[in-house]
Design an enzyme around this catalytic site. Structure first.
Site, PDB file in Angstrom:
ATOM      1  CG  ASP A  52      -2.223   0.773   0.973  1.00 25.97           C
ATOM      2  OD1 ASP A  52      -2.162   1.971   0.615  1.00 25.97           O
ATOM      3  OD2 ASP A  52      -3.303   0.174   1.118  1.00 25.97           O
ATOM      4  N   GLY A  56      -6.766   0.825  -4.876  1.00 21.22           N
ATOM      5  CA  GLY A  56      -7.440   1.769  -5.749  1.00 21.22           C
ATOM      6  C   GLY A  56      -8.305   2.739  -4.975  1.00 21.22           C
ATOM      7  CB  ILE A  57     -10.035   5.837  -6.019  1.00 15.85           C
ATOM      8  CG1 ILE A  57      -8.704   6.595  -6.144  1.00 15.85           C
ATOM      9  CG2 ILE A  57     -11.128   6.757  -5.487  1.00 15.85           C
ATOM     10  CD1 ILE A  57      -8.717   7.683  -7.200  1.00 15.85           C
ATOM     11  CG  ASN A  70     -22.393  -2.545  -5.353  1.00 14.59           C
ATOM     12  OD1 ASN A  70     -23.182  -1.614  -5.466  1.00 14.59           O
ATOM     13  ND2 ASN A  70     -21.432  -2.536  -4.434  1.00 14.59           N
ATOM     14  CG  HIS A  71     -20.888   1.179  -6.830  1.00 17.30           C
ATOM     15  ND1 HIS A  71     -22.133   1.701  -6.562  1.00 17.30           N
ATOM     16  CD2 HIS A  71     -20.311   0.936  -5.616  1.00 17.30           C
ATOM     17  CE1 HIS A  71     -22.307   1.791  -5.246  1.00 17.30           C
ATOM     18  NE2 HIS A  71     -21.219   1.324  -4.658  1.00 17.30           N
ATOM     19  CE1 TYR A  86     -14.397   2.060  -6.740  1.00 14.04           C
ATOM     20  CE2 TYR A  86     -16.767   1.654  -6.646  1.00 14.04           C
ATOM     21  CZ  TYR A  86     -15.471   1.300  -6.313  1.00 14.04           C
ATOM     22  OH  TYR A  86     -15.242   0.174  -5.560  1.00 14.04           O
ATOM     23  CE  LYS A 115     -13.128  -1.096  -8.050  1.00 20.66           C
ATOM     24  NZ  LYS A 115     -11.822  -1.708  -7.688  1.00 20.66           N
ATOM     25  CB  CYS A 131     -16.738  -5.933   2.214  1.00 17.68           C
ATOM     26  SG  CYS A 131     -15.794  -7.115   3.215  1.00 17.68           S
ATOM     27  NE  ARG A 175     -26.635  -0.093  -2.673  1.00 19.35           N
ATOM     28  CZ  ARG A 175     -25.326  -0.262  -2.515  1.00 19.35           C
ATOM     29  NH1 ARG A 175     -24.758  -0.049  -1.328  1.00 19.35           N
ATOM     30  NH2 ARG A 175     -24.581  -0.657  -3.528  1.00 19.35           N
TER      31      ARG A 175
END
Length: 266
Positions: free
Chosen positions: A34, A75-76, A114-115, A142, A146, A172, A180
């Protein structure tokens, strides 16, 4: 027989920190990378700490040396400007995969989200849930990044024979924060179970899997994960009394309501 060495990028992030103790095994060395500080190894812990960026080809080449598998969490993790998302999430993932290819790393797990399909309506899930390989409908820059991560993983599998698993991670955290989350929650323990299944699958391939627990209110299909040995043991329903509100129209929730490039969802 030497220990398995697994490189984890983004090891100082939320998911990386949750996975560190859960992925530890006597026959495994975790190489943790990192740009942010990482907690030093505890006595008896088999870890190697690497400070470096996923956007740095030299750093990634060194980090991939003598690695058996790679878990790319770096990542962001929120919405950001196009320039930042492109640099870190898209170009950075390409840098990671290219370093892994050059080093002969045979197996890679990519953190998708999921995005990548955030503009899928919750109501289109069907009785078995939204399939893991549903075509992209990203909700943000974003989410676009992905979808590109998944496409890069597909390319590196098809062209170079690398085993690639893309995890469309839901939510997570230790516990869901809203209604949601009762549908999208991936418990940390289940996340580790899913990663272990991806690391152990016998037949190399390219896969897109949902990173979600077997929630009572689940809206996605876990069949693809079950096919490689992932069996969730957790359910967000036990937190139902702690949250309020209604399920959003779209899978991406608040990410579908923000302006592109804005840092935080509503």
């Amino acid at each position: 027989m030497s220990n398995e060495r697994v490189l984890v990028t983004g090891a100082a992030g939320i998911v990386g920190r949750l996975m560190r103790p859960r992925l530890a095994r006597p026959d495994r060395v975790l190489r943790l990378l990192d740009v942010q500080p990482i907690e030093p190894a505890a006595p008896g812990e088999q870890v190697e700490i690497v400070t470096g960026s996923i956007t740095d080809p030299a750093a990634m080449a060194a980090a991939c040396h003598e690695v058996d598998a790679l878990i790319h969490l770096g990542g962001i993790s929120r919405e950001g400007s196009w320039a930042d998302i492109l640099d870190v999430n898209i170009d950075g993932t390409h840098t990671v995969l290219e370093a892994a290819r050059a080093a002969g790393v045979p197996r890679v797990v990519l953190a998708s989200s999921n995005h990548a399909v955030g503009f899928r309506r919750v109501g289109e899930a069907g009785p078995d849930g939204l399939p893991a390989d549903s075509s992209p409908r990203p909700d943000t820059y974003y989410g676009v990044s992905k979808a590109v991560v998944e496409a890069l993983g597909s390319l590196y599998h098809s062209r170079f024979g690398m085993d690639v698993t893309c995890l469309r991670i839901g939510t997570c955290f230790e516990r869901p924060a809203d209604v949601r989350g009762l549908s999208t929650w991936l418990s940390p323990d289940d996340c580790a179970r899913l990663l272990e299944a991806a690391l152990a699958v016998a037949e190399p391939g390219y896969r897109v899997l949902w990173g979600v627990s077997a929630n009572t209110r689940g809206i996605v299909s876990l069949r693809a994960g079950e096919a490689i040995g992932y069996h969730s043991r957790d359910d967000a329903e036990r937190f139902a009394g702690e949250v309020s509100g209604t399920l959003p129209e779209y899978l991406g929730g608040g990410f579908c309501e923000i302006e592109l490039g804005r840092a935080d969802p509503l």
